[in-house]
Motif scaffolding. Structure first.
Motif, PDB file in Angstrom:
ATOM      1  N   THR A   1     133.378  68.919  82.610  1.00  0.00           N
ATOM      2  CA  THR A   1     133.368  68.075  84.029  1.00  0.00           C
ATOM      3  C   THR A   1     132.313  68.714  84.742  1.00  0.00           C
ATOM      4  N   GLN A   2     131.505  67.646  85.207  1.00  0.00           N
ATOM      5  CA  GLN A   2     130.340  67.858  86.157  1.00  0.00           C
ATOM      6  C   GLN A   2     130.731  67.199  87.512  1.00  0.00           C
ATOM      7  N   GLU A   3     129.616  67.192  88.474  1.00  0.00           N
ATOM      8  CA  GLU A   3     129.790  66.732  89.513  1.00  0.00           C
ATOM      9  C   GLU A   3     129.971  65.038  89.713  1.00  0.00           C
ATOM     10  N   ILE A   4     130.206  64.859  90.934  1.00  0.00           N
ATOM     11  CA  ILE A   4     130.620  63.345  91.015  1.00  0.00           C
ATOM     12  C   ILE A   4     129.651  63.101  92.432  1.00  0.00           C
ATOM     13  N   ALA A   5     128.836  61.843  92.743  1.00  0.00           N
ATOM     14  CA  ALA A   5     128.073  61.537  93.775  1.00  0.00           C
ATOM     15  C   ALA A   5     128.320  60.219  94.007  1.00  0.00           C
ATOM     16  N   ARG A   6     128.159  59.927  95.067  1.00  0.00           N
ATOM     17  CA  ARG A   6     128.059  58.410  95.697  1.00  0.00           C
ATOM     18  C   ARG A   6     126.743  58.286  96.236  1.00  0.00           C
ATOM     19  N   TYR A   7     125.868  57.313  95.725  1.00  0.00           N
ATOM     20  CA  TYR A   7     124.539  57.252  96.217  1.00  0.00           C
ATOM     21  C   TYR A   7     124.508  55.729  96.396  1.00  0.00           C
ATOM     22  N   LYS A   8     123.894  55.208  97.472  1.00  0.00           N
ATOM     23  CA  LYS A   8     123.777  53.875  97.789  1.00  0.00           C
ATOM     24  C   LYS A   8     124.817  53.010  97.266  1.00  0.00           C
ATOM     25  N   ASP A   9     126.148  53.337  97.525  1.00  0.00           N
ATOM     26  CA  ASP A   9     127.243  52.704  97.274  1.00  0.00           C
ATOM     27  C   ASP A   9     127.549  52.504  95.677  1.00  0.00           C
ATOM     28  N   ARG A  10     126.862  53.332  94.992  1.00  0.00           N
ATOM     29  CA  ARG A  10     127.199  53.553  93.499  1.00  0.00           C
ATOM     30  C   ARG A  10     127.521  54.743  93.205  1.00  0.00           C
ATOM     31  N   TRP A  11     128.581  54.877  92.220  1.00  0.00           N
ATOM     32  CA  TRP A  11     128.976  56.185  91.698  1.00  0.00           C
ATOM     33  C   TRP A  11     128.226  56.478  90.489  1.00  0.00           C
ATOM     34  N   ILE A  12     128.060  58.056  90.642  1.00  0.00           N
ATOM     35  CA  ILE A  12     127.212  58.847  89.497  1.00  0.00           C
ATOM     36  C   ILE A  12     128.247  59.853  89.162  1.00  0.00           C
ATOM     37  N   LEU A  13     128.834  59.653  87.764  1.00  0.00           N
ATOM     38  CA  LEU A  13     129.463  60.794  87.210  1.00  0.00           C
ATOM     39  C   LEU A  13     128.620  61.446  86.310  1.00  0.00           C
ATOM     40  N   PHE A  14     128.418  62.730  86.761  1.00  0.00           N
ATOM     41  CA  PHE A  14     127.123  63.387  86.128  1.00  0.00           C
ATOM     42  C   PHE A  14     127.676  63.853  84.521  1.00  0.00           C
ATOM     43  N   GLY A  15     128.683  63.965  84.545  1.00  0.00           N
ATOM     44  CA  GLY A  15     129.474  64.509  83.075  1.00  0.00           C
ATOM     45  C   GLY A  15     130.720  64.423  83.093  1.00  0.00           C
ATOM     46  N   ILE A  16     131.461  63.622  82.058  1.00  0.00           N
ATOM     47  CA  ILE A  16     132.651  63.323  81.912  1.00  0.00           C
ATOM     48  C   ILE A  16     133.172  64.081  80.575  1.00  0.00           C
ATOM     49  N   GLY A  17     132.507  64.957  80.222  1.00  0.00           N
ATOM     50  CA  GLY A  17     132.918  65.962  79.197  1.00  0.00           C
ATOM     51  C   GLY A  17     133.320  65.396  77.886  1.00  0.00           C
ATOM     52  N   ASN A  18     134.326  66.319  77.132  1.00  0.00           N
ATOM     53  CA  ASN A  18     134.820  65.591  75.684  1.00  0.00           C
ATOM     54  C   ASN A  18     135.718  64.801  75.965  1.00  0.00           C
ATOM     55  N   LEU A  19     136.064  63.677  74.955  1.00  0.00           N
ATOM     56  CA  LEU A  19     137.050  62.997  74.398  1.00  0.00           C
ATOM     57  C   LEU A  19     137.482  63.669  73.359  1.00  0.00           C
ATOM     58  N   LEU A  20     137.401  63.556  72.191  1.00  0.00           N
ATOM     59  CA  LEU A  20     137.946  64.273  71.146  1.00  0.00           C
ATOM     60  C   LEU A  20     136.565  64.803  70.365  1.00  0.00           C
ATOM     61  N   PHE A  21     136.469  66.264  70.437  1.00  0.00           N
ATOM     62  CA  PHE A  21     135.326  66.841  69.810  1.00  0.00           C
ATOM     63  C   PHE A  21     136.028  68.178  69.200  1.00  0.00           C
ATOM     64  N   ASN A  22     136.080  68.186  67.872  1.00  0.00           N
ATOM     65  CA  ASN A  22     136.509  69.208  67.074  1.00  0.00           C
ATOM     66  C   ASN A  22     135.658  70.061  66.602  1.00  0.00           C
ATOM     67  N   SER A  23     135.366  71.050  67.902  1.00  0.00           N
ATOM     68  CA  SER A  23     134.571  72.448  67.710  1.00  0.00           C
ATOM     69  C   SER A  23     135.647  73.214  68.245  1.00  0.00           C
TER      70      SER A  23
END
Length: 386
Positions: free
Chosen positions: A270-292
């Motif tokens: 998971t990475q940072e979260i920002a609110r810019y010009k009333d819009r969401w920026i989710l920089f990274g939501i990480g893995n869902l299912l990643f079998n490594s």
């Protein structure tokens, strides 16, 4: 002074998150679109010398068991989208040479598993989509066409690759919103120099993150659709790291270019979260299912969580946003991502909130309809702090 101010805000955020345990029924009455991060069944990692016998998954565990805790969340949504980080192809003769971690998968097993998990669409613009070369691209598109899974972000030329996913989402009580999602892979010098990875006018490949082209596409869509919500879905940044300055710059440019929301992936954490010009920026939501096996133990600053993002569209306006954190360190979960506890969710959000690139947002801890902890995002309200 700046550090003291941020510390005060972080302490206040912690109190705000930890104190709230309500269930917001209004959110759940909206039409829900769900986004998941990096998804790969991990067949190539079986050959790694690092993998122990106990980590050699059966087909049942590889393709279905890992979704056990994710399936209820994905399947209850009106529409679910993930980043599929593998060609839907076995290994081919024209697979890329000199590239680490070449991904492949068995489409006859992977596609039913994705559908059974409740996934409706896959984004294909990432650093593994062309691992099996042009043959792998043809195999992928051939497997997906007619499969019942929508796909976007890869194509036989630039126009096909960069075409967004367009989906009509019915609003409760009547009306609809047109959802446009753009899968994009950031330009990387080594990829440009070494492999035919990015789509061009006469070359197959992944959709590049081209802000100028994105601007023109969004402008054209807004001429066609009155109620349009645009999501940029970029693959960017570094593995097991916080967001880079380049991600920060590009995220703002995408919003300036017309994105109503940016949902990024690639970092595996998971990475940072920002609110810019009333819009969401989710920089990274990480893995869902990643079998490594993952490398969280080697990068102790990486957050070993993935976020499933729920967007709830009510009768009008943009969506409310709720994040479901999942522990995605496979060596701790036995390759079955599990929901974060209330304490883990609060600690994760405190960590994110204190980062410099996390700006202008508040969050509260809620219970979803199934009793799991979730994080609901709200714009920063200074009245909440004092």
């Amino acid at each position: 002074m700046k550090r003291l101010t941020r510390l005060a805000l972080a302490i206040a955020a912690a109190a705000s998150i930890a104190a709230c345990g309500s269930n917001d029924h209004e959110f759940e009455q909206g039409s829900i679109v769900t986004f998941g991060g990096d998804t790969h069944f991990g067949e190539n990692y079986v050959e790694s010398a690092e993998v122990s016998d106990g980590e050699r998954l059966s087909d049942a565990d590889r393709y279905t068991g890992g979704f056990d805790h994710l399936r209820p969340l994905l399947s209850r949504a009106d529409y679910s989208i993930v980043n599929l980080e593998t060609p839907l192809s076995e290994q081919t003769r024209d697979r890329l040479r000199g590239k680490d971690y070449l991904h492949f998968t068995d489409s006859a097993k992977a596609i039913p598993a994705l559908k059974a998990a409740g996934i409706d669409a896959v984004g294909l613009a990432n650093n593994h989509s062309m691992d099996q070369g042009a043959s792998g691209l043809e195999n992928t598109l051939g497997a997906l066409d007619g499969s019942g899974l929508d796909h976007f972000g890869m194509g036989r030329d630039l126009d096909e690759a960069s075409a967004p996913l367009i989906k009509t989402i019915e609003r409760p009580g009547g009306g609809s919103v047109t959802l446009a999602v753009f899968a994009q892979f950031e330009f990387r010098d080594n990829y440009l120099a070494n492999w035919p990875f990015y789509a061009t006018a006469d070359q197959p490949g992944a959709a590049p993150l081209d802000v100028a082209r994105f601007t023109r596409q969004v402008d054209a869509l807004r001429q066609q659709h009155e109620d349009l919500f645009v999501v940029a879905f970029p693959h960017w940044g570094s593995n097991y790291a916080w967001a880079s300055d380049e991600q920060d710059r590009l995220g703002r440019q995408l919003v300036d270019a017309g994105a109503d929301m940016v949902i990024g992936h690639h970092s595996h954490g998971t990475q940072e979260i920002a609110r810019y010009k009333d819009r969401w920026i989710l920089f990274g939501i990480g893995n869902l299912l990643f079998n490594s096996r993952g490398r969280f133990a080697d990068y102790d600053r990486a957050q070993p969580y993935g976020l499933v993002a729920e967007l709830s569209f009510a009768k009008e306006g943009g969506p409310a946003v709720r994040l479901h954190p999942f522990l995605s360190d496979n060596l701790k979960t036995g390759f079955k991502p599990r929901p974060a506890s209330e304490e883990e969710a609060a600690a994760l959000m405190r960590t994110i909130r204190y980062r410099d690139k996390s700006t202008s947002f508040d969050a509260k801890l809620v219970r979803d309809r199934d009793g799991r902890s979730a994080i609901q995002l709200t714009p920063l309200s200074w009245t909440n702090w004092w």
